[in-house]
Design a protein around this motif. Structure first.
Motif, PDB file in Angstrom:
ATOM      1  N   GLN A 175     -25.487 -41.475  27.492  1.00 37.57           N
ATOM      2  CA  GLN A 175     -26.676 -41.239  26.619  1.00 37.57           C
ATOM      3  C   GLN A 175     -27.788 -41.875  27.195  1.00 37.57           C
ATOM      4  OE1 GLN A 175     -26.649 -38.496  24.528  1.00 37.57           O
ATOM      5  NE2 GLN A 175     -29.047 -38.733  24.858  1.00 37.57           N
ATOM      6  N   LEU A 178     -28.612 -40.168  30.494  1.00 38.18           N
ATOM      7  CA  LEU A 178     -29.474 -38.823  30.155  1.00 38.18           C
ATOM      8  C   LEU A 178     -31.137 -39.179  29.902  1.00 38.18           C
ATOM      9  CD1 LEU A 178     -26.866 -36.773  28.247  1.00 38.18           C
ATOM     10  CD2 LEU A 178     -28.062 -36.151  30.479  1.00 38.18           C
ATOM     11  N   LYS A 239     -24.282 -26.258  21.266  1.00 43.63           N
ATOM     12  CA  LYS A 239     -23.888 -27.081  20.293  1.00 43.63           C
ATOM     13  C   LYS A 239     -22.394 -26.089  19.951  1.00 43.63           C
ATOM     14  CE  LYS A 239     -27.844 -28.889  18.211  1.00 43.63           C
ATOM     15  NZ  LYS A 239     -29.280 -28.323  17.639  1.00 43.63           N
ATOM     16  N   LEU A 242     -19.993 -27.015  22.681  1.00 48.28           N
ATOM     17  CA  LEU A 242     -19.448 -28.254  22.532  1.00 48.28           C
ATOM     18  C   LEU A 242     -18.461 -28.592  21.408  1.00 48.28           C
ATOM     19  CD1 LEU A 242     -22.808 -30.581  23.114  1.00 48.28           C
ATOM     20  CD2 LEU A 242     -20.748 -30.439  24.458  1.00 48.28           C
ATOM     21  N   GLN A 266     -18.462 -30.792  29.575  1.00 44.42           N
ATOM     22  CA  GLN A 266     -19.213 -31.096  28.511  1.00 44.42           C
ATOM     23  C   GLN A 266     -20.447 -31.897  29.074  1.00 44.42           C
ATOM     24  OE1 GLN A 266     -15.433 -32.400  26.542  1.00 44.42           O
ATOM     25  NE2 GLN A 266     -16.319 -32.067  24.584  1.00 44.42           N
ATOM     26  N   TYR A 270     -24.482 -31.408  28.164  1.00 47.76           N
ATOM     27  CA  TYR A 270     -25.442 -32.366  27.934  1.00 47.76           C
ATOM     28  C   TYR A 270     -26.614 -32.389  28.691  1.00 47.76           C
ATOM     29  CZ  TYR A 270     -22.052 -34.309  24.480  1.00 47.76           C
ATOM     30  OH  TYR A 270     -21.343 -34.496  23.402  1.00 47.76           O
ATOM     31  N   GLN A 273     -28.753 -29.570  28.055  1.00 45.67           N
ATOM     32  CA  GLN A 273     -29.315 -29.747  26.591  1.00 45.67           C
ATOM     33  C   GLN A 273     -30.652 -30.652  26.987  1.00 45.67           C
ATOM     34  OE1 GLN A 273     -26.948 -31.913  23.920  1.00 45.67           O
ATOM     35  NE2 GLN A 273     -27.199 -30.597  22.164  1.00 45.67           N
TER      36      GLN A 273
END
Length: 307
Positions: A175, A178, A239, A242, A266, A270, A273
């Protein structure tokens, strides 16, 4: 035979070959395999001998299946090979064992050729191609191209699904990574001073096409690029994907996405997204066309000019 070209795109994870008819702008046959060339690259800075063997095996298989002369194939390779400190000896090994001579292209040329393919694809799908932002998520790099009528700006970002996944397994801070990438992309887009509302969001490469395929009820074995091309994918589809992957075992995911992609898909979603969020978009058009198509079309145009 002059009207045909064979193009090869050797990426960080995927290996894609295309036999293309220049006269009718049509694909004659194609070949695709996951070779995992960037495996371990982030730790060692090298293309491993195991990865090299996989590529050589895939090259030989493609020559057999598509039936082409390896010495005249137009072959390019991208981010993983750009980064590898042993790239010269690796390419020599490939040529000695298969007859295929690769050229390492930079992010700018990669973007130009991918854009060429996408423009042809949008025309074919009868989609307006005057203003769009193209996302190409690769294994070792991610390209963003802003196309405004006949002009374009492109930027190659130094992260991809393979390298980010390998970093994530090591440091476990996806995270955070990202978020910093989103800031980097936002800064680039801000520098272009665009009104993002005027631009359509178009995405190519394995992650977007996989999500589109899952949305359409296809899996890896029933994948049909002609149906996938032009599919609209939205944030809910990401979504849903995932959630499917979270609730499936490795075998079920392999059936959906294919061997060699399970551990990366995955992280790919992300990244996809994150770009949706930066662009403030709710949907994107997905196309299967990419670098290998661009290499083929470019070759056709060049030979036509020479002829």
């Amino acid at each position: 035979m002059n009207n045909e070209v064979v193009s090869i795109d050797l990426g960080s994870n995927s290996f894609r070959v295309l036999k293309y008819d220049c006269l009718n702008n049509k694909i004659i046959s194609d070949y695709h395999e996951v070779v995992g060339m960037a495996d371990g690259l982030i730790d060692t800075g090298l293309i491993s001998s195991e990865a090299q063997q996989r590529v050589i095996k895939a090259l030989k298989q493609s020559i057999k299946e598509i039936n082409y002369d390896p010495s005249i194939a137009v072959a390019v390779t991208t981010a993983a090979m750009r980064k590898a400190s042993n790239n010269k000896e690796v390419l020599k090994n490939f040529e000695e064992n298969t007859g295929v001579k690769f050229t390492i292209i930079d992010g700018i040329e990669e973007a130009r050729l991918t854009l060429l393919a996408i423009k042809y694809a949008l025309k074919r799908e009868k989609i307006d191609s005057s203003k769009f932002i193209l996302l190409d998520i690769g294994g070792g790099s991610t390209e963003i191209i802003v196309n405004t009528k006949e002009k374009y700006e492109s930027h190659s970002f130094d992260f991809g699904i393979v390298t980010m996944t390998q970093k994530f397994f090591k440091h476990n801070d996806l995270q955070k990574d990202l978020n910093s990438r989103k800031l980097e992309i936002k800064k680039y887009l801000d520098s272009l001073d665009l009104n993002l509302n005027d631009y359509t969001f178009v995405a190519t490469a394995g992650t977007p096409t996989t999500i589109a395929a899952v949305k359409l009820g296809q899996d890896f074995f029933s994948y049909d690029k002609e149906v996938v091309n032009g599919t609209i994918v939205n944030l809910d589809d990401l979504k849903d994907c995932l959630s499917i992957f979270d609730n499936s075992n490795k075998n079920e995911i392999t059936k959906l996405v294919g061997k060699g992609r399970v551990e990366f898909i995955q992280v790919g979603i992300y990244i996809y997204q994150a770009i949706f969020e930066v662009l403030k978009k709710n949907e994107s058009i997905v196309l299967d066309d990419g670098l290998r198509e661009g290499v083929a079309i470019n070759h056709c145009l060049e030979t036509k000019c020479e002829g």
